[in-house]
Structure formats: structure tokens, C-alpha cells
Enzyme design. Structure first.
Site, PDB file in Angstrom:
ATOM      1  N   ASP A  19       1.897   7.520   0.444  1.00 29.58           N
ATOM      2  CA  ASP A  19       1.850   6.051   0.368  1.00 29.58           C
ATOM      3  C   ASP A  19       0.792   5.689  -0.676  1.00 29.58           C
ATOM      4  OD1 ASP A  19       1.964   3.470   2.896  1.00 29.58           O
ATOM      5  OD2 ASP A  19       1.276   3.287   0.829  1.00 29.58           O
ATOM      6  N   ASP A 114       6.595   2.066  -2.352  1.00 25.30           N
ATOM      7  CA  ASP A 114       5.444   2.948  -2.613  1.00 25.30           C
ATOM      8  C   ASP A 114       5.275   4.043  -1.567  1.00 25.30           C
ATOM      9  OD1 ASP A 114       4.369   1.593  -0.419  1.00 25.30           O
ATOM     10  OD2 ASP A 114       2.350   1.643  -1.283  1.00 25.30           O
ATOM     11  N   GLU A 115       6.351   4.343  -0.863  1.00 23.31           N
ATOM     12  CA  GLU A 115       6.206   5.227   0.276  1.00 23.31           C
ATOM     13  C   GLU A 115       7.428   6.126   0.410  1.00 23.31           C
ATOM     14  OE1 GLU A 115       5.755   2.752   3.703  1.00 23.31           O
ATOM     15  OE2 GLU A 115       5.890   4.462   5.066  1.00 23.31           O
TER      16      GLU A 115
HETATM   17  P1  TTP Z   1       1.894  -1.078   1.627  1.00 21.27           P
HETATM   18  O1  TTP Z   1       1.941   0.377   1.305  1.00 21.27           O
HETATM   19  O2  TTP Z   1       2.060  -1.485   3.038  1.00 21.27           O
HETATM   20  O3  TTP Z   1       0.494  -1.691   1.157  1.00 21.27           O
HETATM   21  P2  TTP Z   1      -0.389  -1.335  -0.112  1.00 21.27           P
HETATM   22  O4  TTP Z   1       0.176  -0.191  -0.886  1.00 21.27           O
HETATM   23  O5  TTP Z   1      -0.617  -2.576  -0.895  1.00 21.27           O
HETATM   24  O6  TTP Z   1      -1.775  -0.941   0.526  1.00 21.27           O
HETATM   25  P3  TTP Z   1      -2.157   0.393   1.309  1.00 21.27           P
HETATM   26  O7  TTP Z   1      -3.264   1.001   0.520  1.00 21.27           O
HETATM   27  O8  TTP Z   1      -2.613  -0.090   2.645  1.00 21.27           O
HETATM   28  O9  TTP Z   1      -0.935   1.247   1.363  1.00 21.27           O
HETATM   29  O10 TTP Z   1       2.964  -1.864   0.791  1.00 21.27           O
HETATM   30  C1  TTP Z   1       3.298  -1.502  -0.547  1.00 21.27           C
HETATM   31  C2  TTP Z   1       3.533  -2.721  -1.382  1.00 21.27           C
HETATM   32  O11 TTP Z   1       4.566  -3.528  -0.800  1.00 21.27           O
HETATM   33  C3  TTP Z   1       2.319  -3.630  -1.484  1.00 21.27           C
HETATM   34  O12 TTP Z   1       1.458  -3.241  -2.537  1.00 21.27           O
HETATM   35  C4  TTP Z   1       2.937  -4.979  -1.698  1.00 21.27           C
HETATM   36  C5  TTP Z   1       4.272  -4.906  -0.988  1.00 21.27           C
HETATM   37  N1  TTP Z   1       4.172  -5.630   0.304  1.00 21.27           N
HETATM   38  C6  TTP Z   1       4.616  -6.938   0.358  1.00 21.27           C
HETATM   39  O13 TTP Z   1       5.104  -7.490  -0.626  1.00 21.27           O
HETATM   40  N2  TTP Z   1       4.476  -7.618   1.538  1.00 21.27           N
HETATM   41  C7  TTP Z   1       3.913  -7.050   2.665  1.00 21.27           C
HETATM   42  O14 TTP Z   1       3.798  -7.716   3.717  1.00 21.27           O
HETATM   43  C8  TTP Z   1       3.471  -5.691   2.584  1.00 21.27           C
HETATM   44  C9  TTP Z   1       2.854  -5.021   3.792  1.00 21.27           C
HETATM   45  C10 TTP Z   1       3.630  -5.025   1.390  1.00 21.27           C
HETATM   46 MG    MG Z   2       0.772   1.538   0.052  1.00 27.64          MG
END
Ligand code: TTP
Ligand code: MG
Length: 459
Positions: A19, A114-115
Site C-alpha cells: 500500500d 495504490d494497493e
Molecule cells: P489509501 O491507501 O487508503 O490512503 P493513502 O495512500 O493516501 O494513505 P496511507 O499512507 O494511509 O495508505 O488510499 C489511496 C488513495 O485513494 C489516496 O491517496 C486517495 C484515495 N482515497 C480517496 O480518494 N478517498 C478516500 O476516502 C480514501 C481512503 C482514499
Molecule cells: Mg495508501
């Protein structure tokens, strides 16, 4: 551990979960060097916008995904950047990471932009704890190298559930390998809310039963759980507490359509109620579309009348879009044509014809998540006029964060706009932090540009 695994008839499964850290914000900081190390919020910048993500610097002040942007503005200090999204840049970066994962294994399941989960086969990799740690570290540095500086959290364990928990143990940037046999040691001290499948409601109910940690949950009687939560959910909780998860990694891109529906307790004839319900369904479906970073070409309505006759109606757009307002308008249009006088028993809305890219570069505006300029520019130059998908021209806006090119000053991004003026910072992923300059919003030398390529070598 390798010898233990080798003794089994079927080798233990090993799954890697990756992730990216603060993904959208990290891409912005890569492409906008002046924002590195600073609080950055990406999301809807308009009145009712919500935060898509916050950089770790902004999280210190309490900014979080899904928070109203207005609240993030209150919490974050002056100098925090509030940017609309640039999905093209996120998609290109995501694709590079997914490609690296496919070099590790044929079995890669991308679960969001991103995962992903990766099945690590014993035939290709050393599954000892040391071997997996090396594999994880090397992958992390390849990701950072290939993306121009992004970092990833990586977890490796014997199931999807434990791999995801492992990747979350040490965010951002962490690597955790949970050796087979030690799952419960890691899991049991955690609060029950750490389990996927334990949301706020389940968490609150468990609390009233005196269940706080996963260990408490594991000690709970199965019959008590099924009587409180119902057979399926209760049994699920019982399994989760024991780290039982045999879901496989599915390589094919998941759903090819996304839908939601609602069955009414009694037939509904009131159009206002139906419109409100449709709105809710559209929100649900478009949120899932956004989170899978997909674009849809077809909008479908499902109707069941009081006599159980069920029909679907659909409309196709000329281009795949991710714009909630366009999908909403199509759904509304289909709804207007439905005869509701006898009452509806069920209403459903869905999107199909999913693609993972917008098919028209001019669809740029549709891919900006919830983009709404804080202040519309009065005299929009032709360069930012995007054709509405139904063919109706809409006034474009210089949205904060977008990539632009100026004939004289070169490449940069919109730092702010309003009152007929647009301010641009001239910098890119491979430059030093740049200077800002303001222009008349209708300056013909200024145009929207493609996201900069971080792989282009420094000039
Ligand atoms: P995530 O992997 O949940 O969050 P992140 O990568 O920003 O942070 P982390 O370090 O905690 O992993 O989500 C990936 C992307 O998806 C995030 O950058 C933006 C998008 N996203 C949204 O648009 N809305 C949301 O509610 C979430 C959770 C994510
Ligand atoms: Mg992320």
C-alpha cells in the site's frame, strides 16, 4: 521457517500486501518540489468537497481522508496546499508500481489504485523469514526508485488478512513479515477494530460484551457471537479472531460493473422519495468507481414494479467518465422516463463498461475528484473549456494543482486563481522549487498540460 513449510504436503501460502503511503499527496509532492515536507491536502476544494488524502505532514494536524475539506482548512496551518486531484498522474504512477509487482509474480490482485496483493510462490522465491525480508526491502527500494521517490508499506504473511495487517503495522514505509505460526501472537493484542469486518457498530456491540481485543474475541463463545451478530457475521468474527482466512489472490481485474440497489419495505410512489434514493445509490456507486480508479461508459437503472415486473434501462455515454455529476445526470434522465404511478418495490443503479483510463484527454476535468475551483474565473480562456460529455460546452476553470504550460515561462502548476488572475508556480519533478508568477486568466500563452514525466532525466 523454510524447512517447516517444505515438510507440508502443500506449502504454506505466502502473500505480500503493498500500500503506497499518502498516495495522491505523495505524487503531488514529487511533481511539485516546493511542497515536499509540507502539509498537502488532495481532494474537493469547493464548498462541499471532501479530503481524498492528506500528506503525513498534514495528518499531524488531524487532517484525514473523507473529512470535509472545510474542516481540514480549519485544522491545518497557513501554507498548507489544498489541491484538486490529477488522476492521470496517479494512474501513471500506479501502473509503474503494479508492473513491478507483476515482475514478482503472475498472481497480482490490484484492490485499489495504490494497493495490491501478490501471491509469492515457493518455486520462485525464498520463503524463509530472511528471504522474505530481503524480498520486501528490495521491492520497496525498487518502488521508490521507479516512482521518483514514493514510499510503500509492505506486509508479508500467510493470508490476505494477515498480509494487510502486517503492512499496516508500521506505516508509512514499514516492512513486516509475519512468520507462519506467529499470526495469533501479532493479532491477539490488537483492538478488535483492527479487523476488517469490525466496523463502528460491531465494535460498539462487542464493547458491550466486554470484548476489546482480538484475544477477547477469540475467547468468546461461538454461539454467543452467532446469536448476537447472526449466523454469517458471527461465524466470520469467530474465524477472524483465529486468523482464518483462505481467500485467494485473484489476478483478473475485479468487477467489470458496479451497482447498488435498494428494496423498499413498501411500494414507493412518491417521486421525491425515489429521487432521493437514486441520489444515494449514485453516491454509493460513484464512490466505488472512484476508489477503484475506474471510468464507466454505461449507466444502468434497475426497476422492480409493485407487480414484481423487473426491467433494466441503460444509457451509454460517448466517453468513459468518472465524473459523478455526469453519471448522476444520466441516471436522473433514465429515472424521469420511468412510470412510477403503480409504485416501485426496488430501485437499483449501476455502471458498466468499466475501463481503467479516461478515453479522451479532454476528459481531464471529469477525472479531477470533486474538483470545484474555490472561485470561478470569469473570463475562461478557450484552453480550459472542456467539452461536456453530452456535447454541451461548460466553462472551464483554472483548478488549483493542475499542470499548465506557459509559452514563455515553461511548465508549472496552478497555484491559485480568481478575479480573472491565475497564479502559476514554475517547477516540475526534476527541478528545484520554482518561482510563482501571475497572469491574466485569459492569457493565450497559458494552457493546460499533461502531467510531467518524472522519469525524464534532469535537464
Ligand atoms: P489509501 O491507501 O487508503 O490512503 P493513502 O495512500 O493516501 O494513505 P496511507 O499512507 O494511509 O495508505 O488510499 C489511496 C488513495 O485513494 C489516496 O491517496 C486517495 C484515495 N482515497 C480517496 O480518494 N478517498 C478516500 O476516502 C480514501 C481512503 C482514499
Ligand atoms: Mg495508501
Amino acid at each position: 521457517m523454510a524447512t517447516d513449510i517444505g515438510r507440508e504436503a502443500t506449502p504454506a501460502r505466502m502473500i505480500l500486501h503493498l500500500d503506497l503511503d499518502a498516495f495522491f499527496a505523495a505524487v503531488e509532492q514529487r511533481d511539485k518540489p516546493s511542497l515536499r515536507g509540507k502539509p498537502v491536502i488532495v481532494g474537493g476544494t469547493g464548498g462541499r468537497g471532501v479530503v481524498a488524502t492528506a500528506s503525513y505532514e498534514a495528518r499531524v494536524f488531524g487532517a484525514r481522508s473523507a473529512m470535509p475539506t472545510s474542516e481540514a482548512r480549519r485544522r491545518c496551518p497557513a501554507g498548507t496546499a489544498f489541491l484538486a486531484g490529477r488522476f492521470g498522474a496517479y494512474r501513471a504512477t500506479s501502473a509503474v508500481v503494479m508492473e513491478l509487482l507483476r515482475e514478482l509474480s503472475d498472481l497480482v490482485e490490484q484492490v485499489s489504485i495504490d494497493e495490491a496483493y501478490v501471491h509469492i510462490a515457493a518455486s520462485d522465491h525464498d520463503l524463509s523469514a530472511a528471504g522474505l525480508t530481503t524480498l520486501g526491502r528490495e521491492l520497496q527500494s525498487r518502488v521508490t526508485e521507479a516512482t521518483g521517490g514514493l514510499t510503500a508499506a509492505v506486509g508479508i504473511a500467510s493470508s490476505k488478512m494477515m498480509a494487510k495487517i502486517a503492512s499496516e503495522l508500521d506505516k508509512p514505509g514499514g516492512l513486516s513479515v509475519i512468520e507462519p505460526g506467529s499470526e495469533l501472537e501479532v493479532l491477539h493484542p490488537m483492538p478488535v477494530r483492527a479487523l476488517a469486518g469490525v466496523g463502528p457498530a460491531t465494535g460498539a456491540k462487542l464493547h458491550t460484551l466486554g470484548v476489546e481485543t482480538v484475544a477477547d474475541l477469540a475467547a468468546a463463545d461461538r454461539d454467543v457471537l452467532t446469536s448476537v451478530f447472526g449466523s454469517a457475521h458471527g461465524t466470520g468474527l469467530y474465524a477472524l479472531a483465529r486468523a482464518q482466512d483462505d481467500r485467494v489472490v485473484v489476478s483478473e481485474r475485479a468487477a467489470k460493473s458496479i451497482s447498488a440497489e435498494e428494496t423498499f419495505a413498501s411500494d414507493v410512489v412518491d417521486r421525491r422519495v425515489l429521487d432521493a434514493e437514486l441520489n444515494r445509490l449514485v453516491d454509493k456507486v460513484t464512490a466505488r468507481l472512484t476508489s477503484s480508479a475506474a471510468f464507466a461508459k454505461t449507466v444502468t437503472l434497475k426497476i422492480r414494479w409493485h407487480d414484481f415486473t423487473t426491467v433494466t434501462r441503460s444509457a451509454s455515454l460517448p466517453y468513459a467518465t468518472g465524473d459523478p455529476s455526469v453519471l448522476r445526470r444520466e441516471a436522473d434522465r433514465l429515472m424521469q422516463a420511468v412510470d412510477v404511478t403503480g409504485g416501485l418495490r426496488l430501485l437499483g443503479m449501476g455502471v458498466a463498461g468499466l475501463t481503467d483510463h479516461a478515453q479522451d484527454e479532454l476528459a481531464l476535468f471529469d477525472t479531477v475528484i470533486g474538483a470545484e475551483a474555490a472561485e470561478p474565473v470569469e473570463a475562461a480562456p478557450s484552453a480550459v473549456i472542456s467539452p461536456d460529455l453530452a456535447g454541451r460546452p461548460v466553462a472551464g476553470r483554472w483548478i488549483t494543482g493542475l499542470d499548465v504550460h506557459h509559452d514563455e515561462h515553461g511548465d508549472g502548476w496552478v497555484w491559485g486563481s480568481g478575479r480573472g488572475v491565475v497564479t502559476v508556480r514554475f517547477e516540475g519533478p526534476n527541478t528545484a522549487p520554482g518561482r510563482i508568477r501571475s497572469f491574466d486568466a485569459s492569457d493565450p500563452a497559458l494552457s493546460l498540460a499533461e502531467p510531467p514525466d518524472w522519469r525524464e532525466s534532469r535537464a
